[in-house]
Design an enzyme around this catalytic site. Sequence first.
Site, PDB file in Angstrom:
ATOM      1  N   GLY A 163      10.633  29.876  16.699  1.00  0.00           N
ATOM      2  CA  GLY A 163      11.298  29.006  17.745  1.00  0.00           C
ATOM      3  C   GLY A 163      12.393  28.372  17.272  1.00  0.00           C
ATOM      4  O   GLY A 163      12.949  27.535  18.099  1.00  0.00           O
ATOM      5  N   GLU A 212       8.606  34.864  22.939  1.00  0.00           N
ATOM      6  CA  GLU A 212       8.125  35.718  21.804  1.00  0.00           C
ATOM      7  C   GLU A 212       6.686  35.843  21.824  1.00  0.00           C
ATOM      8  O   GLU A 212       6.060  36.752  21.612  1.00  0.00           O
ATOM      9  CB  GLU A 212       8.538  34.925  20.521  1.00  0.00           C
ATOM     10  CG  GLU A 212      10.217  34.934  20.513  1.00  0.00           C
ATOM     11  CD  GLU A 212      10.865  34.205  19.455  1.00  0.00           C
ATOM     12  OE1 GLU A 212      12.091  34.372  19.146  1.00  0.00           O
ATOM     13  OE2 GLU A 212      10.129  33.340  18.751  1.00  0.00           O
ATOM     14  N   LYS A 265      12.252  33.167   3.659  1.00  0.00           N
ATOM     15  CA  LYS A 265      11.510  32.938   4.898  1.00  0.00           C
ATOM     16  C   LYS A 265       9.924  32.839   4.427  1.00  0.00           C
ATOM     17  O   LYS A 265       8.926  32.403   4.992  1.00  0.00           O
ATOM     18  CB  LYS A 265      11.389  33.876   6.046  1.00  0.00           C
ATOM     19  CG  LYS A 265      12.679  34.131   6.602  1.00  0.00           C
ATOM     20  CD  LYS A 265      13.336  33.059   7.289  1.00  0.00           C
ATOM     21  CE  LYS A 265      14.632  32.828   7.863  1.00  0.00           C
ATOM     22  NZ  LYS A 265      14.708  33.906   9.234  1.00  0.00           N
TER      23      LYS A 265
HETATM   24  C1  5RP Z   1      13.612  32.422  17.701  1.00  0.00           C
HETATM   25  C2  5RP Z   1      12.883  32.734  16.425  1.00  0.00           C
HETATM   26  C3  5RP Z   1      13.503  33.560  15.342  1.00  0.00           C
HETATM   27  O1  5RP Z   1      12.743  34.488  15.247  1.00  0.00           O
HETATM   28  C4  5RP Z   1      13.542  32.665  14.202  1.00  0.00           C
HETATM   29  O2  5RP Z   1      14.172  31.537  14.268  1.00  0.00           O
HETATM   30  C5  5RP Z   1      14.300  33.396  13.002  1.00  0.00           C
HETATM   31  O3  5RP Z   1      15.636  33.549  13.227  1.00  0.00           O
HETATM   32  P1  5RP Z   1      16.785  34.107  12.414  1.00  0.00           P
HETATM   33  O4  5RP Z   1      16.611  35.471  12.355  1.00  0.00           O
HETATM   34  O5  5RP Z   1      18.232  33.830  12.797  1.00  0.00           O
HETATM   35  O6  5RP Z   1      16.583  33.367  10.811  1.00  0.00           O
HETATM   36  O7  5RP Z   1      11.501  32.604  16.379  1.00  0.00           O
HETATM   37  O8  5RP Z   1      13.301  31.585  18.454  1.00  0.00           O
END
Ligand code: 5RP
Length: 220
Positions: free
Chosen positions: A95, A103, A121
Amino acid sequence: MNIKKLKKMSSIAALKYITKDSILGIGTGSTVITFIKQLKKVSNFIRGVVSSSKISSFYLKKYNIKIFDSREIDNIEIYIDGTDEINDNMQMIKGGGGALTGEKILAGMSKTFVCIADFTKKVSILGKNNPVPIEIISISYSFVKKKIIELGGYPVLRKNFFTDYNNIIIDVYNLFLKDPVKIEKKINNIPGVVTVGIFSIRKADVALISHKNKIEEIKK
Ligand code: 5RP
């Protein structure tokens, strides 16, 4: 470390999960945009996609990928999305891009949730590096804030931001999620909450984590 290259590695790795003539769920975020660019190359292989957000739809249209209206779809084979954090148990905080409601709906209707992410991550405890986003109905702001403080969190309103559904988001700091399922359920139960960005009940089935020289493939 080239983060762009890592996003591309996970995106390419996800292609093998796409099945012929399927309808694919597409998440949101910069990793997903990288994935959409890869998807373009195999778009004739699938029937089309359902999109989790306006921004993802923008990119899907740009690459001429057929988008189905999610109001007419009740199940999808594969859902592909990024994440802000993922733990060893395949539970996530999502999010950061504000698309958590779309999502969560697509994750819920999918048979297989494939999470694409780079190694930054991965966390041992969710909430370590990122706040937990919560989409709320604006009239519930003060009440939800109070309830979150009672849970030990520190809520901050996301400034100048409205979701695709015209709701607001509070980002909650200081929630170290030792028991994510319990907190996800508690927050879900607060009146005014539309969606909490803890994905611990419907979690990922597959995680494709890119490292400098390899893809780590984790399955539930
Ligand atoms: C968006 C999300 C995305 O999956 C999360 O923020 C990861 O983003 P990124 O790939 O830019 O790191 O949950 O609501």
